[in-house]
Design a protein around this motif. Structure first.
Motif, PDB file in Angstrom:
ATOM      1  N   ASP A 116       0.801  -1.220   0.000  1.00 22.35           N
ATOM      2  CA  ASP A 116       0.000   0.000   0.000  1.00 22.35           C
ATOM      3  C   ASP A 116       0.837   1.276   0.000  1.00 22.35           C
ATOM      4  O   ASP A 116       0.543   2.210  -0.749  1.00 22.35           O
ATOM      5  N   ASP A 117       1.874   1.335   0.836  1.00 21.92           N
ATOM      6  CA  ASP A 117       2.665   2.561   0.918  1.00 21.92           C
ATOM      7  C   ASP A 117       3.417   2.833  -0.383  1.00 21.92           C
ATOM      8  O   ASP A 117       3.587   3.987  -0.784  1.00 21.92           O
ATOM      9  N   GLU A 118       3.849   1.787  -1.063  1.00 22.18           N
ATOM     10  CA  GLU A 118       4.523   1.951  -2.348  1.00 22.18           C
ATOM     11  C   GLU A 118       3.545   2.466  -3.405  1.00 22.18           C
ATOM     12  O   GLU A 118       3.865   3.357  -4.191  1.00 22.18           O
ATOM     13  N   TRP A 119       2.360   1.897  -3.423  1.00 25.29           N
ATOM     14  CA  TRP A 119       1.305   2.310  -4.356  1.00 25.29           C
ATOM     15  C   TRP A 119       0.941   3.773  -4.135  1.00 25.29           C
ATOM     16  O   TRP A 119       0.835   4.548  -5.080  1.00 25.29           O
ATOM     17  N   GLU A 120       0.753   4.158  -2.883  1.00 28.09           N
ATOM     18  CA  GLU A 120       0.357   5.525  -2.559  1.00 28.09           C
ATOM     19  C   GLU A 120       1.413   6.539  -2.987  1.00 28.09           C
ATOM     20  O   GLU A 120       1.080   7.636  -3.426  1.00 28.09           O
ATOM     21  N   ALA A 121       2.690   6.188  -2.883  1.00 31.88           N
ATOM     22  CA  ALA A 121       3.778   7.096  -3.258  1.00 31.88           C
ATOM     23  C   ALA A 121       3.815   7.352  -4.759  1.00 31.88           C
ATOM     24  O   ALA A 121       4.065   8.469  -5.197  1.00 31.88           O
ATOM     25  N   GLY A 122       3.543   6.329  -5.551  1.00 34.23           N
ATOM     26  CA  GLY A 122       3.551   6.496  -6.999  1.00 34.23           C
ATOM     27  C   GLY A 122       3.210   5.214  -7.719  1.00 34.23           C
ATOM     28  O   GLY A 122       3.757   4.154  -7.411  1.00 34.23           O
ATOM     29  N   HIS A 123       2.265   5.306  -8.659  1.00 32.06           N
ATOM     30  CA  HIS A 123       1.853   4.141  -9.433  1.00 32.06           C
ATOM     31  C   HIS A 123       1.417   4.568 -10.831  1.00 32.06           C
ATOM     32  O   HIS A 123       1.237   5.749 -11.109  1.00 32.06           O
ATOM     33  N   ILE A 124       1.246   3.596 -11.676  1.00 33.56           N
ATOM     34  CA  ILE A 124       0.802   3.830 -13.046  1.00 33.56           C
ATOM     35  C   ILE A 124      -0.695   4.140 -13.019  1.00 33.56           C
ATOM     36  O   ILE A 124      -1.479   3.369 -12.444  1.00 33.56           O
ATOM     37  N   MET A 138       8.738  -0.920 -11.605  1.00 30.67           N
ATOM     38  CA  MET A 138       8.470   0.520 -11.599  1.00 30.67           C
ATOM     39  C   MET A 138       9.740   1.327 -11.827  1.00 30.67           C
ATOM     40  O   MET A 138       9.685   2.430 -12.365  1.00 30.67           O
ATOM     41  N   GLY A 139      10.879   0.788 -11.418  1.00 25.82           N
ATOM     42  CA  GLY A 139      12.145   1.471 -11.692  1.00 25.82           C
ATOM     43  C   GLY A 139      12.348   1.629 -13.182  1.00 25.82           C
ATOM     44  O   GLY A 139      12.724   2.701 -13.668  1.00 25.82           O
ATOM     45  N   SER A 140      12.070   0.586 -13.932  1.00 28.51           N
ATOM     46  CA  SER A 140      12.201   0.653 -15.388  1.00 28.51           C
ATOM     47  C   SER A 140      11.119   1.554 -15.982  1.00 28.51           C
ATOM     48  O   SER A 140      11.387   2.348 -16.883  1.00 28.51           O
ATOM     49  N   TRP A 141       9.904   1.443 -15.474  1.00 30.64           N
ATOM     50  CA  TRP A 141       8.785   2.230 -15.992  1.00 30.64           C
ATOM     51  C   TRP A 141       9.066   3.728 -15.873  1.00 30.64           C
ATOM     52  O   TRP A 141       9.025   4.461 -16.852  1.00 30.64           O
ATOM     53  N   ASN A 142       9.350   4.166 -14.652  1.00 35.23           N
ATOM     54  CA  ASN A 142       9.445   5.602 -14.389  1.00 35.23           C
ATOM     55  C   ASN A 142      10.860   6.144 -14.427  1.00 35.23           C
ATOM     56  O   ASN A 142      11.130   7.125 -15.114  1.00 35.23           O
ATOM     57  N   ILE A 143      11.752   5.517 -13.711  1.00 34.61           N
ATOM     58  CA  ILE A 143      13.111   6.053 -13.586  1.00 34.61           C
ATOM     59  C   ILE A 143      13.899   5.880 -14.878  1.00 34.61           C
ATOM     60  O   ILE A 143      14.499   6.824 -15.382  1.00 34.61           O
ATOM     61  N   PRO A 187       4.997   8.190 -17.073  1.00 33.87           N
ATOM     62  CA  PRO A 187       4.352   8.920 -15.975  1.00 33.87           C
ATOM     63  C   PRO A 187       3.779   8.013 -14.886  1.00 33.87           C
ATOM     64  O   PRO A 187       3.367   6.886 -15.149  1.00 33.87           O
ATOM     65  N   ILE A 188       3.763   8.560 -13.677  1.00 36.31           N
ATOM     66  CA  ILE A 188       3.102   7.918 -12.550  1.00 36.31           C
ATOM     67  C   ILE A 188       2.311   8.977 -11.789  1.00 36.31           C
ATOM     68  O   ILE A 188       2.524  10.172 -11.982  1.00 36.31           O
ATOM     69  N   VAL A 189       1.395   8.521 -10.967  1.00 35.31           N
ATOM     70  CA  VAL A 189       0.574   9.401 -10.142  1.00 35.31           C
ATOM     71  C   VAL A 189       0.683   8.936  -8.693  1.00 35.31           C
ATOM     72  O   VAL A 189       1.067   7.805  -8.428  1.00 35.31           O
ATOM     73  N   SER A 190       0.345   9.821  -7.749  1.00 36.64           N
ATOM     74  CA  SER A 190       0.370   9.429  -6.336  1.00 36.64           C
ATOM     75  C   SER A 190      -1.028   9.553  -5.748  1.00 36.64           C
ATOM     76  O   SER A 190      -1.889  10.229  -6.294  1.00 36.64           O
ATOM     77  N   GLU A 191      -1.229   8.908  -4.637  1.00 35.54           N
ATOM     78  CA  GLU A 191      -2.482   8.972  -3.897  1.00 35.54           C
ATOM     79  C   GLU A 191      -2.422  10.016  -2.795  1.00 35.54           C
ATOM     80  O   GLU A 191      -3.408  10.266  -2.135  1.00 35.54           O
ATOM     81  N   THR A 192      -1.257  10.618  -2.597  1.00 38.66           N
ATOM     82  CA  THR A 192      -1.051  11.525  -1.464  1.00 38.66           C
ATOM     83  C   THR A 192      -1.227  12.990  -1.817  1.00 38.66           C
ATOM     84  O   THR A 192      -1.263  13.832  -0.931  1.00 38.66           O
ATOM     85  N   GLY A 193      -1.301  13.309  -3.100  1.00 35.32           N
ATOM     86  CA  GLY A 193      -1.345  14.693  -3.510  1.00 35.32           C
ATOM     87  C   GLY A 193       0.041  15.299  -3.646  1.00 35.32           C
ATOM     88  O   GLY A 193       0.201  16.438  -4.091  1.00 35.32           O
ATOM     89  N   GLU A 194       1.066  14.564  -3.243  1.00 39.68           N
ATOM     90  CA  GLU A 194       2.443  15.021  -3.370  1.00 39.68           C
ATOM     91  C   GLU A 194       3.016  14.536  -4.702  1.00 39.68           C
ATOM     92  O   GLU A 194       2.402  13.742  -5.406  1.00 39.68           O
ATOM     93  N   GLU A 195       4.199  15.020  -5.028  1.00 32.89           N
ATOM     94  CA  GLU A 195       4.894  14.590  -6.241  1.00 32.89           C
ATOM     95  C   GLU A 195       5.071  13.069  -6.191  1.00 32.89           C
ATOM     96  O   GLU A 195       5.580  12.530  -5.221  1.00 32.89           O
ATOM     97  N   PRO A 196       4.629  12.337  -7.238  1.00 30.54           N
ATOM     98  CA  PRO A 196       4.773  10.890  -7.217  1.00 30.54           C
ATOM     99  C   PRO A 196       6.237  10.451  -7.342  1.00 30.54           C
ATOM    100  O   PRO A 196       7.034  11.134  -7.983  1.00 30.54           O
ATOM    101  N   TRP A 197       6.561   9.345  -6.711  1.00 31.74           N
ATOM    102  CA  TRP A 197       7.901   8.780  -6.792  1.00 31.74           C
ATOM    103  C   TRP A 197       7.821   7.271  -6.591  1.00 31.74           C
ATOM    104  O   TRP A 197       6.848   6.761  -6.053  1.00 31.74           O
ATOM    105  N   VAL A 198       8.835   6.570  -7.062  1.00 31.87           N
ATOM    106  CA  VAL A 198       8.879   5.120  -6.923  1.00 31.87           C
ATOM    107  C   VAL A 198       9.527   4.790  -5.589  1.00 31.87           C
ATOM    108  O   VAL A 198      10.677   5.109  -5.365  1.00 31.87           O
ATOM    109  N   LYS A 199       8.739   4.185  -4.734  1.00 31.40           N
ATOM    110  CA  LYS A 199       9.218   3.828  -3.389  1.00 31.40           C
ATOM    111  C   LYS A 199       9.639   2.388  -3.381  1.00 31.40           C
ATOM    112  O   LYS A 199       8.992   1.523  -3.877  1.00 31.40           O
TER     113      LYS A 199
END
Length: 133
Positions: free
Chosen positions: A48-56, A111-116, A121-133
């Protein structure tokens, strides 16, 4: 809590003292992020915490440990492209899905290959800048 040992390789993933799933995926069940067809079903098996930080955007979130109990959340008639952070969990999920009659593909590099690596693009559930956790 469900005894995950009854779900084969999932017991090995979640139960202390048992070997991790180590079977090698064959080339037919792995794809790069650039091989995923437009509009394909992407299953994210991270926590869950990884998904919330950033996902497709548009991906379906089903943490690996919940996969056997959440089959109704999956597009069972479509190919599924399974992703995690780097590829270990998705490898186990794809092996289990394919052994149980589904058509699943492991996204190499996750996700490292996808985004980094590829800047997709990825989106977050937190409203903050998305990132791969």
């Amino acid at each position: 809590m469900t005894d995950m040992r009854r779900f084969g390789i999932f017991g090995q993933v979640r139960t202390p003292g048992l070997r991790a799933y180590t079977e090698t995926m064959d080339e037919e069940t792995t794809v790069t992020v650039n091989d995923i067809p437009e509009g394909a079903a992407i299953i994210d098996v991270r926590e869950d915490d990884e998904w919330e930080a950033g996902h497709i955007e548009g991906a379906i979130h089903v943490p690996l440990g919940e996969l056997p109990t959440r089959l109704d959340d999956l597009p069972l008639d479509d190919d599924m492209y399974v992703i995690c952070r780097t590829g270990g969990r998705s490898n186990r999920a794809v092996a289990w899905l394919n052994k149980n009659g589904f058509d699943a593909f492991d996204v190499v590099g996750g996700m490292g290959s996808w985004n980094i690596d590829n800047g997709k693009p990825i989106v977050s559930e937190t409203g903050e800048e998305p990132w791969v956790k």
